[in-house]
Design an enzyme around this catalytic site. Sequence first.
Site, short mmCIF file in Angstrom:
data_model
loop_
_atom_site.label_atom_id
_atom_site.label_comp_id
_atom_site.label_asym_id
_atom_site.label_seq_id
_atom_site.Cartn_x
_atom_site.Cartn_y
_atom_site.Cartn_z
N THR A 184 0.80 -1.21 0.00
CA THR A 184 0.00 0.00 0.00
C THR A 184 0.84 1.27 0.00
OG1 THR A 184 -1.56 -1.26 1.29
CG2 THR A 184 -1.58 1.10 1.66
N ARG A 212 -12.58 -9.10 -0.83
CA ARG A 212 -11.84 -8.95 0.43
C ARG A 212 -11.48 -7.47 0.63
NH1 ARG A 212 -6.53 -6.65 1.54
NH2 ARG A 212 -5.70 -7.65 3.41
N GLY A 214 -9.22 -4.85 3.07
CA GLY A 214 -8.12 -4.86 4.04
C GLY A 214 -8.28 -3.75 5.06
N ASP A 215 -7.17 -3.40 5.66
CA ASP A 215 -7.16 -2.39 6.72
C ASP A 215 -7.23 -0.97 6.20
OD1 ASP A 215 -4.58 -2.97 5.57
OD2 ASP A 215 -3.71 -1.63 7.08
N THR A 235 0.82 -0.33 6.31
CA THR A 235 1.03 -1.18 5.13
C THR A 235 1.48 -2.56 5.58
OG1 THR A 235 2.39 -1.55 3.17
CG2 THR A 235 3.36 -0.17 4.88
N GLY A 236 1.11 -3.55 4.81
CA GLY A 236 1.46 -4.92 5.17
C GLY A 236 0.20 -5.75 5.32
N GLY A 238 -2.98 -6.60 6.14
CA GLY A 238 -4.07 -5.79 6.65
C GLY A 238 -4.90 -6.42 7.74
N1 ASP Z 1 -2.37 -3.35 3.89
C1 ASP Z 1 -2.79 -3.72 2.58
C2 ASP Z 1 -3.98 -4.60 2.66
O1 ASP Z 1 -4.00 -5.49 3.49
C3 ASP Z 1 -1.76 -4.39 1.73
C4 ASP Z 1 -0.33 -3.95 1.88
O2 ASP Z 1 -0.02 -2.87 2.36
O3 ASP Z 1 0.57 -4.72 1.48
O4 ASP Z 1 -4.87 -4.45 1.86
#
Ligand code: ASP
Length: 316
Positions: A184, A212, A214-215, A235-236, A238
Amino acid sequence: METRERKIGLVIHGGAGTIAPSKMTPEIERDLRSGLQRSLEAGSGILKNGGSSLDAVAAAVRVMEDDPRFNAGRGAVFTSAGTNEMDAAIMDGKTLKAGSAGALTHVRNPITLARAVMDRSPHVMFVGEGAEAFARQTGIELVDEKYFYTEERWNALQHLQKAEADARATGKEFAVSDQDRHGTIGAVALDQAGNLAAATSTGGNTNKRPGRLGDTPIIGAGTYANNRTCAMSGTGDGEYFMRLVAGHEISALMEHRGLPLAQAAQTVLDQITELGGAAGLIAIDRNGNVALPFNTTGMYRGYVDAKGNAVVGIYK
Ligand code: ASP
């Protein structure tokens, strides 16, 4: 963790998890650094001219949404069905107003729609068809789905689906590596009036199931701003941000436990790590202190330092 003191402040991320150093070419690295740099310039130009943190974070995010190297807007990753579904959110730390939009398939700049949801509707969150109908009504640019096709992201989906099938066939546990992440993007800012704002935009994660969320679009999870404490963008993975209500948790640790920003941010990142999540986040407080912790091999990131210089980083 990096911290700085200043009156205005801007921090951005272009996602946790990076290309393996061995696969990084000078061209890709130049593109990434220049994308981060341009994003910082867009946001800091607004802040230096006395503009609002809200305008700054939206502008910084828009630059990365238009850049195919980042997983948001143009460079959004693919779902398991080979489609692109994007999410974005923005929050104003002064009023606690927020806008978010999820599961978008045609909105060129999801952050612009999130801002419109905040400014021009009585609601906080729209998803899917209703979100795109609202975009149409408010004159926000919609594009053909083909706009979001990039070869790099398509190949990433093929690679991940194959790796997952191979793991299934051999009975091995499948785990997404840092190199398969295309995180993200986000920005947090403090303006001259002392107001904080946060914005985040994403294509989600490669091979996610259609539908789906995410966060990123969940206020308090991957995006949060409150003038009493901080602004953050995550980021990561979620799901961990959602389960921990990570953004609001950082704010709550500052407000109720009196933790400084860096410690609050690291505490929540540690909780994500403990649960098994790979993640990073950026945060800024009302004094301009910043934190950029991550537990992946790298996080595309940048901030404007006390002298107004743009600093960008990729690996640890
Ligand atoms: N946080 C994002 C999500 O889960 C994805 C990401 O940042 O890699 O949608």
